[in-house]
Design an enzyme around this catalytic site. Structure first.
Site, PDB file in Angstrom:
ATOM      1  N   ASP A  97       0.850  -1.188   0.000  1.00 41.49           N
ATOM      2  CA  ASP A  97       0.000   0.000   0.000  1.00 41.49           C
ATOM      3  C   ASP A  97       0.884   1.235   0.000  1.00 41.49           C
ATOM      4  O   ASP A  97       1.632   1.475   0.949  1.00 41.49           O
ATOM      5  CB  ASP A  97      -0.859  -0.053   1.276  1.00 41.49           C
ATOM      6  CG  ASP A  97      -2.113   0.774   1.187  1.00 41.49           C
ATOM      7  OD1 ASP A  97      -2.100   1.803   0.488  1.00 41.49           O
ATOM      8  OD2 ASP A  97      -3.104   0.393   1.847  1.00 41.49           O
ATOM      9  N   ASP A 198      -2.823   4.751  -2.488  1.00 46.07           N
ATOM     10  CA  ASP A 198      -3.766   5.450  -1.616  1.00 46.07           C
ATOM     11  C   ASP A 198      -4.222   6.769  -2.242  1.00 46.07           C
ATOM     12  O   ASP A 198      -3.389   7.535  -2.752  1.00 46.07           O
ATOM     13  CB  ASP A 198      -3.052   5.717  -0.277  1.00 46.07           C
ATOM     14  CG  ASP A 198      -3.983   6.212   0.806  1.00 46.07           C
ATOM     15  OD1 ASP A 198      -4.919   5.477   1.155  1.00 46.07           O
ATOM     16  OD2 ASP A 198      -3.758   7.332   1.318  1.00 46.07           O
ATOM     17  N   GLU A 249      -6.838   3.822  -5.367  1.00 50.62           N
ATOM     18  CA  GLU A 249      -7.986   4.214  -4.561  1.00 50.62           C
ATOM     19  C   GLU A 249      -8.428   5.592  -5.030  1.00 50.62           C
ATOM     20  O   GLU A 249      -7.679   6.551  -4.927  1.00 50.62           O
ATOM     21  CB  GLU A 249      -7.635   4.265  -3.068  1.00 50.62           C
ATOM     22  CG  GLU A 249      -8.870   4.484  -2.222  1.00 50.62           C
ATOM     23  CD  GLU A 249      -8.591   5.077  -0.848  1.00 50.62           C
ATOM     24  OE1 GLU A 249      -9.411   4.881   0.056  1.00 50.62           O
ATOM     25  OE2 GLU A 249      -7.561   5.755  -0.680  1.00 50.62           O
ATOM     26  N   HIS A 323     -10.712  -1.355   5.420  1.00 45.89           N
ATOM     27  CA  HIS A 323     -10.396  -0.845   6.760  1.00 45.89           C
ATOM     28  C   HIS A 323     -11.002   0.532   7.023  1.00 45.89           C
ATOM     29  O   HIS A 323     -10.818   1.076   8.112  1.00 45.89           O
ATOM     30  CB  HIS A 323      -8.878  -0.794   6.912  1.00 45.89           C
ATOM     31  CG  HIS A 323      -8.266   0.177   5.938  1.00 45.89           C
ATOM     32  ND1 HIS A 323      -8.233  -0.086   4.578  1.00 45.89           N
ATOM     33  CD2 HIS A 323      -7.720   1.389   6.103  1.00 45.89           C
ATOM     34  CE1 HIS A 323      -7.680   0.945   3.955  1.00 45.89           C
ATOM     35  NE2 HIS A 323      -7.356   1.858   4.858  1.00 45.89           N
ATOM     36  N   ASP A 324     -11.659   1.132   6.026  1.00 44.26           N
ATOM     37  CA  ASP A 324     -12.300   2.443   6.213  1.00 44.26           C
ATOM     38  C   ASP A 324     -13.816   2.339   6.284  1.00 44.26           C
ATOM     39  O   ASP A 324     -14.501   3.350   6.399  1.00 44.26           O
ATOM     40  CB  ASP A 324     -11.970   3.379   5.034  1.00 44.26           C
ATOM     41  CG  ASP A 324     -10.499   3.732   4.939  1.00 44.26           C
ATOM     42  OD1 ASP A 324      -9.822   3.757   5.982  1.00 44.26           O
ATOM     43  OD2 ASP A 324     -10.035   3.983   3.805  1.00 44.26           O
TER      44      ASP A 324
HETATM   45  O1  TEU Z   1      -8.657   6.653   2.565  1.00 43.45           O
HETATM   46  C1  TEU Z   1      -9.147   7.695   1.788  1.00 43.45           C
HETATM   47  C2  TEU Z   1     -10.413   8.319   2.184  1.00 43.45           C
HETATM   48  O2  TEU Z   1     -10.657   9.466   1.867  1.00 43.45           O
HETATM   49  C3  TEU Z   1     -11.473   7.597   2.887  1.00 43.45           C
HETATM   50  O3  TEU Z   1     -11.448   6.273   2.963  1.00 43.45           O
HETATM   51  C4  TEU Z   1     -11.674   8.218   4.192  1.00 43.45           C
HETATM   52  O4  TEU Z   1     -11.070   7.509   5.221  1.00 43.45           O
HETATM   53  C5  TEU Z   1     -13.133   8.303   4.483  1.00 43.45           C
HETATM   54  O5  TEU Z   1     -13.852   8.418   3.312  1.00 43.45           O
HETATM   55  C6  TEU Z   1     -13.425   9.517   5.267  1.00 43.45           C
HETATM   56  O6  TEU Z   1     -14.784   9.546   5.543  1.00 43.45           O
HETATM   57  C7  TEU Z   1      -7.305   6.343   2.474  1.00 43.45           C
HETATM   58  C8  TEU Z   1      -6.983   5.217   3.429  1.00 43.45           C
HETATM   59  O7  TEU Z   1      -7.662   4.067   3.024  1.00 43.45           O
HETATM   60  C9  TEU Z   1      -7.333   5.656   4.811  1.00 43.45           C
HETATM   61  O8  TEU Z   1      -7.191   4.633   5.752  1.00 43.45           O
HETATM   62  C10 TEU Z   1      -6.447   6.829   5.150  1.00 43.45           C
HETATM   63  O9  TEU Z   1      -6.815   7.360   6.390  1.00 43.45           O
HETATM   64  C11 TEU Z   1      -6.544   7.929   4.094  1.00 43.45           C
HETATM   65  O10 TEU Z   1      -6.473   7.446   2.771  1.00 43.45           O
HETATM   66  C12 TEU Z   1      -5.384   8.886   4.251  1.00 43.45           C
HETATM   67  O11 TEU Z   1      -4.198   8.271   3.881  1.00 43.45           O
END
Ligand code: TEU
Ligand code: CA
Length: 553
Positions: A97, A198, A249, A323-324
């Site tokens: 990642d 990411d 992503e 994970h989000d």
């Molecule tokens: O996530 C990007 C992101 O904008 C979303 O998943 C966010 O966490 C959510 O929509 C907010 O409501 C990526 C990663 O997957 C995440 O874990 C990180 O925190 C983020 O980027 C920053 O690197």
């Protein structure tokens, strides 16, 4: 391992919550090595590991301090090498990642910038505030508050679209792009077989202007040079090795941009994650509200992306969980009487789509949202910030907590439930308290139990993953939506060189009638979540609660 990503399935691991081998309460890389046999049983081709590089862990590793070193809490470089080798023995490739939109403010580049070194200051976006003393623009951080942080010594602000300790990198600076390329090549040389990038569609910023209509995202999402930068990264790194699979992503992206990000011949990425289908329980872009999921909207979005990407010969990653995200069985299925049926139904929908399916740790055993009852149990910076923001807006503490319980990213981050012991087998019973609480339902929902039970969710996932390998129509076929406006049926048809597949699911916990159901003459059921088949009778298909089945001819 299938080296054709269209025929592959990916398993995602959040190492911090997967398995702890040294009893410090934090999952580690040796924990992943120890579970490779379990993962191999599922039949996946790749493991996507979320970041384990040196990091202050303000955003659990998405705040990278050093891309070349392993955070000692996760393990060592030897562990990484062993993991790559052990996975390869089992026919599994590793996807790492790569967080390149921003770095931790503890990264050397940022520290040098803060010392005033102009070379490194230009790695970031330092800007003067407005005359009236406000930040340069009114953009909001995704984690709440202004996206700009004031630095007194320069009388300037730096941009952070995420946490204040995650400073955005200036990709318009060629030196930044060269550094990024070096990092990707370093990991390619270690034998990594894929990369997840990411929030990679945020790396090209347009004008730094106030957004009168929103939070600023239109000025940095799918920005002016994004395709140029991705092509350049492709050409200078992973594009030189046809074996490497990549997924971007894409935050708040448009499908038109994704045709190019993930087109077969566009020279950018193998595939994309998009999130529109996971905002059907938001209010527009606003996540911190409670609204019921809109099923019609969910189908519209999934079908639009399925058919649109197919028409443009572009490729989707297909998924419910990461994970989000909250756990899908809690979100769109049921934690109650039909827990098992609904988890299998949701799996069926995803795994028969056109795209590469991703399974997130614990999804394959039907793990649910947290059972946290107090804000002190939550760990995620986004949840904690918004808990405060909601109260600043006038909500009571209990209403704010309710919203956090439903939407928190921590729902997907509680320890993997391996067995029914004190800490669910995530860490030893005499080990330290896990960094985040174990869900009390691990006495009932755990991997050990499901490995033994032939009818478990785990074995159903295993069968779905195997089916994609057996039937080319699943991996390669065209897709045609069915029952598009039906209030409870999710159905579609796949076709490939004379082969045909029909997927039918009831999305709800009550019996549903599908009136103009397809004629299944000559079809056989290849998988389903009820022991006994049901078929349409007189053109009407009565689908039991959360029933799902797949038919092949
Ligand atoms: O996530 C990007 C992101 O904008 C979303 O998943 C966010 O966490 C959510 O929509 C907010 O409501 C990526 C990663 O997957 C995440 O874990 C990180 O925190 C983020 O980027 C920053 O690197
Ligand atoms: Ca550990």
């Amino acid at each position: 391992m299938s080296t054709d990503f269209r025929r592959s399935t990916v398993y995602q691991i959040y190492p911090k919550s997967f398995c702890d081998t040294n009893g410090d309460g934090l999952g580690d890389l040796r924990g992943v090595i120890g579970k490779l046999d379990y993962i191999q049983k599922l039949g996946v081709d790749y493991i996507w590991l979320t970041p384990f590089f040196v990091s202050p862990q303000n955003d659990n590793g998405y705040d990278v301090e050093d891309y070349y070193r392993i955070d000692p809490r996760y393990g060592t470089m030897e562990d990484v090498e062993e993991l790559i080798a052990e996975a390869a023995k089992r026919g599994i490739g590793l996807m790492f990642d790569m967080v390149f939109n921003h770095v931790s403010t503890r990264h050397e580049w940022f520290r040098r910038a803060m010392e005033g070194d102009p070379y490194y200051k230009d790695f970031f976006f330092f800007r003067k505030g407005k005359e009236n003393g406000e930040p340069p623009t009114n953009w909001e951080s995704k984690f709440g508050g202004s996206a700009w942080q004031y630095v007194e010594k320069f009388d300037e602000y730096y941009l952070h679209l995420f946490d204040v300790t995650q400073a955005d990198l200036n990709w318009d600076n060629e030196n930044v792009r060269k550094e990024v390329q070096k990092i990707v090549r370093f990991w390619m040389d270690k034998g990594v077989k894929g990369f997840r990038f990411d929030v990679v569609n945020l790396i090209s910023k347009a004008a730094f202007e106030d957004d009168d209509a929103g939070d600023g995202r239109r000025f940095y999402t799918d920005g002016p040079n994004i395709h140029k930068y991705l092509k350049e990264l492709h050409d200078t790194t992973f594009g030189t090795d046809a074996q490497i699979v990549t997924v971007g992503e894409m935050s708040s992206t448009s499908i038109e941009n994704c045709y190019r990000y993930a087109g077969r011949d566009t020279g950018e990425l193998s595939m994309v994650f998009s999130f529109h289908h996971l905002k059907v329980d938001f209010m527009g872009n606003e996540k911190w509200v409670l609204v019921p999921a809109d099923f019609q909207k969910l189908k519209n979005i999934i079908f639009q992306w399925q058919t649109g990407m197919a028409e443009h010969d572009a490729w989707n990653a297909v998924f419910w969980c990461n994970h989000d995200q909250p756990r899908v069985v809690s979100r769109f299925g049921s934690e109650g009487r039909y827990w098992k049926e609904s988890a299998k139904m949701l799996a069926t929908i995803i795994h028969c789509l056109r795209g590469t399916p991703y399974v997130y740790q614990g999804e394959e055993i039907g793990m649910t949202n947290t059972d946290f009852t107090e804000i002190s149990q939550f760990r995620d910076v986004e949840s904690l910030n918004h808990y405060q923001i909601l109260q600043d807006k006038g909500l009571s503490a209990s209403d704010a907590l309710r919203i956090v319980q439903i939407h928190s990213r921590d729902n997907g981050r509680t320890p993997m439930q391996w067995d029914d012991s004190r800490y669910a087998g995530f860490t030893a019973e005499d080990g330290a308290e896990p960094w985040i609480g174990v869900n009390g339902n691990h006495d009932r929902i755990n991997a050990r139990q499901q490995l033994e039970d032939a009818d478990s969710i785990f074995h159903y996932y295993r069968q779905l993953i195997a089916l994609r390998k057996e039937l080319p129509v699943i991996a390669l076929g065209d897709i045609e939506p069915m029952a598009e406006h039906h209030p409870c049926v999710f159905a579609y048809r796949r076709t490939y060189e004379g082969h045909e597949l029909i997927v039918a699911a009831n999305f709800y916990g009550r019996t549903g009638e599908w009136k103009e159901a397809p004629d299944l003459t000559g079809f056989k059921r290849v998988i389903g979540n009820y022991a006994e088949e049901s078929r349409p009778e007189g053109g009407v298909w009565s689908l039991r609660p959360y029933e799902a089945s797949v038919w092949y001819r």
